[in-house]
Design a protein around this motif. Sequence first.
Motif, PDB file in Angstrom:
ATOM      1  N   GLY A  67       0.817  -1.213   0.000  1.00  0.00           N
ATOM      2  CA  GLY A  67       0.000   0.000   0.000  1.00  0.00           C
ATOM      3  C   GLY A  67       0.843   1.252   0.000  1.00  0.00           C
ATOM      4  O   GLY A  67       0.528   2.234  -0.690  1.00  0.00           O
ATOM      5  N   VAL A  68       1.935   1.232   0.777  1.00  0.00           N
ATOM      6  CA  VAL A  68       2.831   2.389   0.839  1.00  0.00           C
ATOM      7  C   VAL A  68       3.464   2.647  -0.530  1.00  0.00           C
ATOM      8  O   VAL A  68       3.522   3.787  -1.006  1.00  0.00           O
ATOM      9  N   ALA A  69       3.952   1.571  -1.180  1.00  0.00           N
ATOM     10  CA  ALA A  69       4.595   1.725  -2.491  1.00  0.00           C
ATOM     11  C   ALA A  69       3.606   2.223  -3.541  1.00  0.00           C
ATOM     12  O   ALA A  69       3.978   2.964  -4.458  1.00  0.00           O
ATOM     13  N   GLY A  98       6.559 -10.996 -10.901  1.00  0.00           N
ATOM     14  CA  GLY A  98       7.164 -11.342 -12.173  1.00  0.00           C
ATOM     15  C   GLY A  98       8.664 -11.211 -12.070  1.00  0.00           C
ATOM     16  O   GLY A  98       9.165 -10.222 -11.530  1.00  0.00           O
ATOM     17  N   GLN A  99       9.398 -12.211 -12.553  1.00  0.00           N
ATOM     18  CA  GLN A  99      10.855 -12.165 -12.471  1.00  0.00           C
ATOM     19  C   GLN A  99      11.412 -11.255 -13.559  1.00  0.00           C
ATOM     20  O   GLN A  99      10.986 -11.302 -14.711  1.00  0.00           O
ATOM     21  N   SER A 108       3.770  -7.058  -9.540  1.00  0.00           N
ATOM     22  CA  SER A 108       2.991  -6.671 -10.715  1.00  0.00           C
ATOM     23  C   SER A 108       2.169  -5.422 -10.443  1.00  0.00           C
ATOM     24  O   SER A 108       1.540  -5.297  -9.379  1.00  0.00           O
ATOM     25  N   GLY A 109       2.208  -4.501 -11.393  1.00  0.00           N
ATOM     26  CA  GLY A 109       1.445  -3.265 -11.286  1.00  0.00           C
ATOM     27  C   GLY A 109       2.164  -2.164 -10.547  1.00  0.00           C
ATOM     28  O   GLY A 109       1.670  -1.040 -10.467  1.00  0.00           O
ATOM     29  N   TYR A 114      10.435  -4.092  -5.637  1.00  0.00           N
ATOM     30  CA  TYR A 114      11.153  -5.279  -6.088  1.00  0.00           C
ATOM     31  C   TYR A 114      11.576  -6.139  -4.903  1.00  0.00           C
ATOM     32  O   TYR A 114      11.776  -5.644  -3.788  1.00  0.00           O
ATOM     33  N   ILE A 115      11.730  -7.437  -5.163  1.00  0.00           N
ATOM     34  CA  ILE A 115      12.302  -8.368  -4.195  1.00  0.00           C
ATOM     35  C   ILE A 115      13.617  -8.860  -4.781  1.00  0.00           C
ATOM     36  O   ILE A 115      13.646  -9.417  -5.877  1.00  0.00           O
ATOM     37  N   ALA A 116      14.716  -8.620  -4.075  1.00  0.00           N
ATOM     38  CA  ALA A 116      16.037  -8.944  -4.590  1.00  0.00           C
ATOM     39  C   ALA A 116      16.731  -9.982  -3.716  1.00  0.00           C
ATOM     40  O   ALA A 116      16.334 -10.217  -2.568  1.00  0.00           O
ATOM     41  N   LYS A 117      17.770 -10.594  -4.281  1.00  0.00           N
ATOM     42  CA  LYS A 117      18.557 -11.607  -3.580  1.00  0.00           C
ATOM     43  C   LYS A 117      20.000 -11.126  -3.511  1.00  0.00           C
ATOM     44  O   LYS A 117      20.852 -11.585  -4.273  1.00  0.00           O
ATOM     45  N   PRO A 118      20.290 -10.194  -2.607  1.00  0.00           N
ATOM     46  CA  PRO A 118      21.628  -9.597  -2.575  1.00  0.00           C
ATOM     47  C   PRO A 118      22.672 -10.505  -1.944  1.00  0.00           C
ATOM     48  O   PRO A 118      22.359 -11.347  -1.099  1.00  0.00           O
ATOM     49  N   THR A 119      23.914 -10.320  -2.362  1.00  0.00           N
ATOM     50  CA  THR A 119      25.029 -10.945  -1.660  1.00  0.00           C
ATOM     51  C   THR A 119      25.209 -10.203  -0.326  1.00  0.00           C
ATOM     52  O   THR A 119      24.584  -9.167  -0.082  1.00  0.00           O
ATOM     53  N   ARG A 120      26.088 -10.721   0.514  1.00  0.00           N
ATOM     54  CA  ARG A 120      26.344 -10.052   1.792  1.00  0.00           C
ATOM     55  C   ARG A 120      26.904  -8.645   1.557  1.00  0.00           C
ATOM     56  O   ARG A 120      26.501  -7.691   2.213  1.00  0.00           O
ATOM     57  N   ALA A 121      27.819  -8.539   0.602  1.00  0.00           N
ATOM     58  CA  ALA A 121      28.400  -7.226   0.301  1.00  0.00           C
ATOM     59  C   ALA A 121      27.341  -6.270  -0.228  1.00  0.00           C
ATOM     60  O   ALA A 121      27.322  -5.075   0.124  1.00  0.00           O
TER      61      ALA A 121
END
Length: 266
Positions: A67-69, A98-99, A108-109, A114-121
């Motif tokens: 909702g905030v986004a 969606g990837q 979507s929309g 976004y949902i990300a998969k970051p490294t530790r750095a």
Amino acid sequence: LDDKVIPMGFPLSDGMKKSLDDAVAQSTIYRNQLLDKYQFTGPSRKFVYCAFGAGDGAKDVIKALGGVATIMKDVLFIVTDPQEKSLNVFKEAGFDLGQVEGKGYQVSGLHNLYIAKPTRAEHLANTASADAIIQGNGSGTTYETLYAGTPSLNVPLDRSGQEQVIKSLASERSGVGQVRLLPELFRESDVHALFSAVGAVPQELTVATGCVAIDDLLANGAQYRRAAAALRPYFGSERVIAETVNMMSQHKDPADIRSKLGLKSL
């Protein structure tokens, strides 16, 4: 009580401090590169990093975040999910994903969530370069955020002894962030009593209260960062913390521990 308290300082390893110092030094460059990577060209180009995990309560945070986004379209929100555990939580909360190659998953929309998969750095770089961070007050993220000086919206999870609630409240009272409570915590009388004891008023996490908090963190970022900088001297030495814990495990007298390690009351 003073003779029972052993002031070790906030626990953060020397290596982690060095990594965060490096990340802070490169934060402006990294932040601009990140915004360019996501092709985020909003007028403010603000970036909010979300590191609240996928445990109990995450679904409520995600619902509010969506909702905030939706309202704050000129802010880029990136949710960290190293093990991709929160993907199902997003889906359970009613969001389609969606990837996107090189960027993780996009809600979507929404062009800004976004949902990300970051490294530790990358996680440390995100923590240091974000304009604000939304976090669940686990110890690691709490101290990393505080050391980096990033303004934080604290959404503590329900843990034994209310340790995450206590850390979130301490962050707010120290001027380095704000607190919004998950519905189940907001309903607990013990939590209200804790806030009342220090003259604070608890607020429940909703879309509206989340927007107000993030707006304030973004508008007054310099003020929050100054407050965080004032707390930097309270980060303890890795060696002193290790020796203190070792001596405490041997049931040494607190006065002897302080004397041997040269510790003073904070």
